[in-house]
Write a protein that holds these residues in place. Structure first.
Motif, PDB file in Angstrom:
ATOM      1  N   ASP A  80     -82.878  51.020  52.410  1.00  0.00           N
ATOM      2  CA  ASP A  80     -81.650  50.956  53.202  1.00  0.00           C
ATOM      3  C   ASP A  80     -81.948  51.031  54.695  1.00  0.00           C
ATOM      4  O   ASP A  80     -83.023  50.641  55.132  1.00  0.00           O
ATOM      5  CB  ASP A  80     -80.632  51.996  52.740  1.00  0.00           C
ATOM      6  N   ARG A  85     -72.105  46.754  51.279  1.00  0.00           N
ATOM      7  CA  ARG A  85     -72.569  47.708  50.272  1.00  0.00           C
ATOM      8  C   ARG A  85     -72.668  49.124  50.838  1.00  0.00           C
ATOM      9  O   ARG A  85     -72.173  50.076  50.249  1.00  0.00           O
ATOM     10  CB  ARG A  85     -73.929  47.272  49.710  1.00  0.00           C
ATOM     11  N   THR A  86     -73.313  49.274  51.999  1.00  0.00           N
ATOM     12  CA  THR A  86     -73.514  50.613  52.564  1.00  0.00           C
ATOM     13  C   THR A  86     -72.365  51.041  53.469  1.00  0.00           C
ATOM     14  O   THR A  86     -72.280  52.210  53.846  1.00  0.00           O
ATOM     15  CB  THR A  86     -74.816  50.665  53.385  1.00  0.00           C
ATOM     16  N   GLN A 127     -72.091  50.389  56.486  1.00  0.00           N
ATOM     17  CA  GLN A 127     -72.568  50.598  57.848  1.00  0.00           C
ATOM     18  C   GLN A 127     -72.169  49.410  58.722  1.00  0.00           C
ATOM     19  O   GLN A 127     -72.138  48.269  58.274  1.00  0.00           O
ATOM     20  CB  GLN A 127     -74.092  50.730  57.861  1.00  0.00           C
TER      21      GLN A 127
END
Length: 282
Positions: free
Chosen positions: A78, A179-180, A182
């Motif tokens: 990640d 997905r994250t 961020q």
């Protein structure tokens, strides 16, 4: 043998974290170097399972994180280092790949008794495909090129388009990682580097120069990098082979994290076709 999270330290440059999957039998094996794509990393999804398959075919498989992909030596999965991600650009990725290849070819490479330096294949997924095309066009040491869902142009991507004046004023723009969750930063230097090196970063010109065997693999229904980009790459280099994958997506049915012990069927087919291409005499 599986060697994970090895580190290539470089003077005045960020280190590169890399993995090697191979059978330690003293036989010189073809080298396969895998380049991940945008918002990617070497441990994404089932890339370890993919690496194992290449190992089982007696190939020396290397995958790595680009130095500014957002990972760190301590945490290569990640994106814990968004400051580094913001300072990434295509030139840095080309330099990373070149540095890794030179390291493998150097006398200090720990596994030199296991590798055939006259047989080096690059595999690039998505943006990594574009980087692999450029590097193959520049390097005499690459013997085969394989692209998985590769881009055909850097000039029309998010990192080089949009509201350029606002980007210049702000100094940074953000892209959401679905997905994250961020907000992934791109500093304006990305665009400046692209414009300064636009001719070098022109994928069409690069693939037209390649005389080595080229395999292009792309999903017909890829929602992220349209199949038209594969058709473009294919048309620019008539000596290449194009394989279409049906009923698949940009990552050939994979996802992150990947909890199963087997590859998704589309990616399994991609691996089979890729290994056959590498081990064939063409």
């Amino acid at each position: 043998m599986i060697r994970k999270n090895q580190v290539l330290y470089r003077t005045n440059k960020k280190p590169i974290v890399w993995d090697a999957f191979f059978n330690a039998n003293g036989n010189k094996k073809p080298i396969v170097i895998f380049c991940h794509g945008y918002k990617g990393f070497k441990d994404w999804g089932c890339w370890d399972l993919v690496a194992q398959r290449f190992k089982n075919s007696n190939l020396f498989f290397i995958k790595f994180n680009f130095s500014h992909n957002g990972g760190t030596v301590e945490d290569p999965i990640d994106f814990p280092d968004l400051d580094a991600f913001a300072e990434n650009n295509y030139s840095k990725e080309l330099d990373d790949l070149d540095g890794l290849i030179e390291f493998i070819r150097s006398k200090s490479f720990e596994y030199k008794q296991e590798v055939d330096l006259n047989n080096i294949t690059l595999i690039g997924h998505s943006r990594g495909g574009g980087i692999s095309i450029l590097k193959t066009s520049e390097s005499n040491s690459i013997t085969k090129l394989i692209t998985w869902a590769s881009v055909s142009s850097f000039g029309k991507r998010t990192s080089t388009t949009g509201d350029l004046e606002q980007w210049r004023k702000d100094g940074v723009k953000y892209v959401l990682n679905g997905r994250t969750k961020q907000q992934m930063p791109h500093n304006y230097q990305f665009y400046e580097d692209f414009k300064a090196n636009e001719s070098r970063l022109h994928i069409e010109s690069a693939i037209k120069r390649i005389t080595k065997p080229v395999l292009i693999i792309h999903a017909q229904d890829d929602p992220s990098v349209k199949f038209d980009e594969a058709l473009a790459l294919h048309s620019w280099n008539p000596k290449n082979t194009l394989i279409t994958i049906d009923n698949s997506n940009h990552v050939f049915g994979a996802s992150h994290p990947w909890k199963k012990n087997d590859l998704p069927k589309p990616l399994d087919l991609v691996v089979i076709k890729t290994i056959a291409f590498i081990t064939s005499g063409n």
